[in-house]
Design a protein around this motif. Structure first.
Motif, PDB file in Angstrom:
ATOM      1  N   LEU A  11      36.113  42.460  36.462  1.00 10.23           N
ATOM      2  CA  LEU A  11      37.063  42.937  35.441  1.00 10.23           C
ATOM      3  C   LEU A  11      38.307  42.053  35.366  1.00 10.23           C
ATOM      4  O   LEU A  11      38.708  41.610  34.276  1.00 10.23           O
ATOM      5  N   ALA A  12      38.925  41.785  36.518  1.00  9.06           N
ATOM      6  CA  ALA A  12      40.199  41.064  36.496  1.00  9.06           C
ATOM      7  C   ALA A  12      40.010  39.616  36.065  1.00  9.06           C
ATOM      8  O   ALA A  12      40.722  39.109  35.200  1.00  9.06           O
ATOM      9  N   GLU A  13      38.995  38.962  36.640  1.00  6.53           N
ATOM     10  CA  GLU A  13      38.871  37.518  36.398  1.00  6.53           C
ATOM     11  C   GLU A  13      38.134  37.175  35.110  1.00  6.53           C
ATOM     12  O   GLU A  13      38.460  36.192  34.444  1.00  6.53           O
ATOM     13  N   ILE A  56      37.159  39.472  32.445  1.00  9.54           N
ATOM     14  CA  ILE A  56      37.362  40.264  31.227  1.00  9.54           C
ATOM     15  C   ILE A  56      38.831  40.271  30.814  1.00  9.54           C
ATOM     16  O   ILE A  56      39.158  39.914  29.683  1.00  9.54           O
ATOM     17  N   MET A  57      39.726  40.653  31.710  1.00 13.65           N
ATOM     18  CA  MET A  57      41.148  40.692  31.345  1.00 13.65           C
ATOM     19  C   MET A  57      41.629  39.298  30.951  1.00 13.65           C
ATOM     20  O   MET A  57      41.442  38.345  31.690  1.00 13.65           O
ATOM     21  N   GLY A  58      42.232  39.210  29.783  1.00  9.90           N
ATOM     22  CA  GLY A  58      42.759  37.934  29.322  1.00  9.90           C
ATOM     23  C   GLY A  58      41.760  37.087  28.568  1.00  9.90           C
ATOM     24  O   GLY A  58      42.142  36.105  27.927  1.00  9.90           O
ATOM     25  N   SER A  59      40.475  37.457  28.646  1.00 14.04           N
ATOM     26  CA  SER A  59      39.443  36.652  27.972  1.00 14.04           C
ATOM     27  C   SER A  59      38.704  37.428  26.890  1.00 14.04           C
ATOM     28  O   SER A  59      38.192  36.829  25.948  1.00 14.04           O
TER      29      SER A  59
END
Lengths: 272, 272, 272, 272
Positions: free
Chosen positions: D27-29, D31-34
């Motif tokens: 999720l963090a690497e 999905i978030m921001g992408s």
């Protein structure tokens, strides 16, 4: 009427500086302290005051539908209270939202089904043999159409739902065993001849038949089931406040969480 | 208890193949036909059967709160039914969601407020003079803290809410005029000495005091207001089905739609 | 304005025979196909179009909050769909009703808390040492008041919530690491000196700080968590349709039902 | 699976002490921001990542359905916020509950209708003449059955709904003008020959056709309309917080309250 000139007519609550009326009555003097809550709920829905016998049948229906333990609606209300304890209205509303076609719908479906059969005839049958003949014809038609008979069958009370004979007895005592209950009872007698096995007339179904015999609006039968359930859900909340289980339920579900790879939804699967 | 070994204890509905119990009673034989709906709702919430007098006070409260005409909750239920006529449960749930801090919260706030005052003392006052002294002290403390006294004041019934004396009379008749009602009545007598004007004790407030005197869970007082309102909203739906106004309400609002340019929300405005 | 003469002003959707506008734009020509959904949601809430950097931070927040597996809200949506499969809106609404103070409230609480600290000062600190001093003072004040620091701690990610450094990095990349994130980060650095142990800055909290730095209305921070969750609940429903588990969950709970005698609720217990 | 031994499989959110996954991604690497919010919502529902073209069509649909001004759902959200300002989740949920068969149902109905026509054939038509022939046959069959054609007609945009050609153009640009849109467009061309007058293809209908062409689950088309509407309702709440109108709406309705005597509901009226 887009500018409100004719007003919005209503016979429900109204008030002026010194007086509150409800259903054309003086709320404080003529309703509070004199009219029971079941009686008032009937009156609000039908805009006529029920007789004591009608109130007794109506309240027996509400009791039959109020609570059935850890149903989905009860679990939902408890979990919502766990998540948002500041909003009692949210917990109750969430529970009621489960009162749709499947779990609370049998009452409505049965009432509407029986009414449709009766509405298609000029006169109701004159005696038990006549009711049995009508019931036989009705069950056969459903079977040929590949449809279930609403109100027939129960996953647990396979030998009979104890609410059914009890409600029929109460309706008889009050002189309110009308055509819907008569047809429902006849279906209970004759269906084995068509289906080849004996199924119980379930409690949700007999409630629908009794409400229809009371002349209540068919489109609102689900509403009465929801009213009964509101009292039940308040009971669930009260118990959850005293001895909470929602957190354990949540953790039990979550602990059985089993991650699997995503399975793409393709047209075929869902669009069939 | 994350693996369900101890189970989820409940005293509410349970069933086996031949029998249904509710609150430890046989539902069909001991509740249906014998227990009124208000009585049952009390029993479910308190897990004890109310006396006939308690039931009468409780049902008077429910009547007082059932319907007040075109309130936001009633409008919401009618508009939701207009939009989604297939989902009676959605229309009722939407209406109940308006039962929060502002419109239905007075009952809860008043009950909790009175209880907190009483809980801070060892014994309740012995006579009317004692109640008046406690009330005076209480109203003064609220005023000094810049807080309203819950249950005091009404936008319409400025000379007195007719439900208040009626409910107090019913509670007196049933021997259920307890400390919460006593304190509330004393507030009604003494507040002009502190506030310099006479405000009515409102109906929602007296309902909260009466429910607290019945020993019902304070955290659920809003729940009882919601139960009462469920009956009222079913009445609204029944009337909407017979003589619809929701479409006219929607069109009246929409026709007064006045497009304006967007007004950016800046930190200052909303974050103040 | 009780007769609608001034109208109801709005900058949102409007339409005439040939044209639809939204936020003052031509919906078909200027929004559809050009404005992403996260961008539009921001625009609707703030009534100003976000920059691409603001949209990226906002969408990262929404991703962080969309779904956390079998949370109470997800279970509620699945159980409500089981009970009332005809009403998708009811299943989603029921799930959202769990988005209250406890489960989705941390985002809102953290944003409001940080904002209140900042609003009580004339100027924000000028450097990291200044932020650390402010954070130290803030954490001490909370501790002395016996209050938690919102956004600090996580039941599972005890060594750090992976969403927190990621969101801070994205905000930094976009030049949107403002005072709320600065204070939140400083709290993360200094709190062990006050509390005597190291707690993680949780993902819900950092989302609240980032949304506050975007200048979005604080009173709506919970609303953005609910928007994110709506997408997640649709995912839960889609999965429930493909491979249902709600019935198993219900049966697992119901099978652990353990009937006990009613336990009367007395004033003492609930009124404390 | 009543004892949880097999677990509840899910491909949605999962977490351990150091990592959070969503849809099998970090999720963090990852999905978030992408991943944009519309893209994520598609992915959650379909369990496959959409292409950029699919995301553009999907987000154009969401924009088309987000807000239409003072609809019943918008009024309901504002009135519920007025009544219960402490519960943002309640105000949003109440508004979504209006998203049923009538107001938001056209999207779902149109998608399902077009799909059913296509599913009854082996192959889709090869050219425009073929589509027109199929459309002609389809419209005739509906007319003979006395049924409306879903997605045809609009109370306001009588000369054409501007969203329809725009969404068709976007789908064409992205190479996503598939069989559902093809049939819908053909219905737009041929229906005057059957119905004798020209009706517009409405925006809600074209959205249903486009979503079906994206391969999204038909049973969830209403869910996407609700997701779009959630963003719109947050916009309505934001505006209500800045410049409130709900109280005026309530007072305008209440002031047109016109008390009338109760009108008993008889079997005849409601049971017909």
């Amino acid at each position: 009427m887009t500018d409100g000139t004719d007003g919005y007519p209503t016979a429900l609550g109204a008030a002026d500086r010194t007086r509150i009326t409800l259903l054309g009555q003086d709320l404080a003097e003529d309703i509070m302290g004199s009219v029971g809550f079941g009686e008032l709920a009937f009156w609000l829905a039908a805009q006529r005051r029920p007789t004591p016998g009608e109130t007794r049948v109506f309240e027996a229906v509400l009791a039959a539908l109020a609570d059935h333990g850890f149903t989905p609606t009860a679990i939902v209300t408890r979990l919502t209270y766990l998540s948002a304890p500041d909003s009692i209205q949210g917990a109750l509303a969430a529970g009621l939202l489960g009162g749709g076609s499947r779990f609370l719908g049998v009452t409505e479906d049965t009432g509407a089904f029986l009414h449709a059969v009766l509405a298609a005839r000029d006169d109701p049958p004159a005696d038990e043999a006549g009711w049995d003949a009508l019931a036989l014809e009705t069950v056969r038609a459903r079977r040929e159409a590949g449809q279930f008979v609403p109100g027939l069958g129960h996953h647990l009370h396979k030998d009979g739902d104890p609410r059914t004979p009890r409600l029929m007895r109460i309706a008889t005592e009050e002189g309110l065993f009308g055509p819907h209950l008569s047809l429902f009872a006849a279906i209970g007698r004759v269906h084995p001849r068509v289906l080849g096995r004996t199924l119980p007339l379930n409690g949700a179904g007999v409630c629908g038949a009794a409400l229809a015999d009371l002349g209540l609006p068919l489109a609102l039968l689900r509403g009465f089931a929801l009213l009964a359930r509101t009292a039940g859900l308040i009971g669930q909340l009260a118990e959850e406040m005293r001895s909470p289980v929602a957190r354990d339920i949540f953790l039990a579900v979550d602990s059985h969480n089993r991650p699997v790879p995503p399975q793409p939804d393709t047209n075929g699967g869902s669009h069939g």
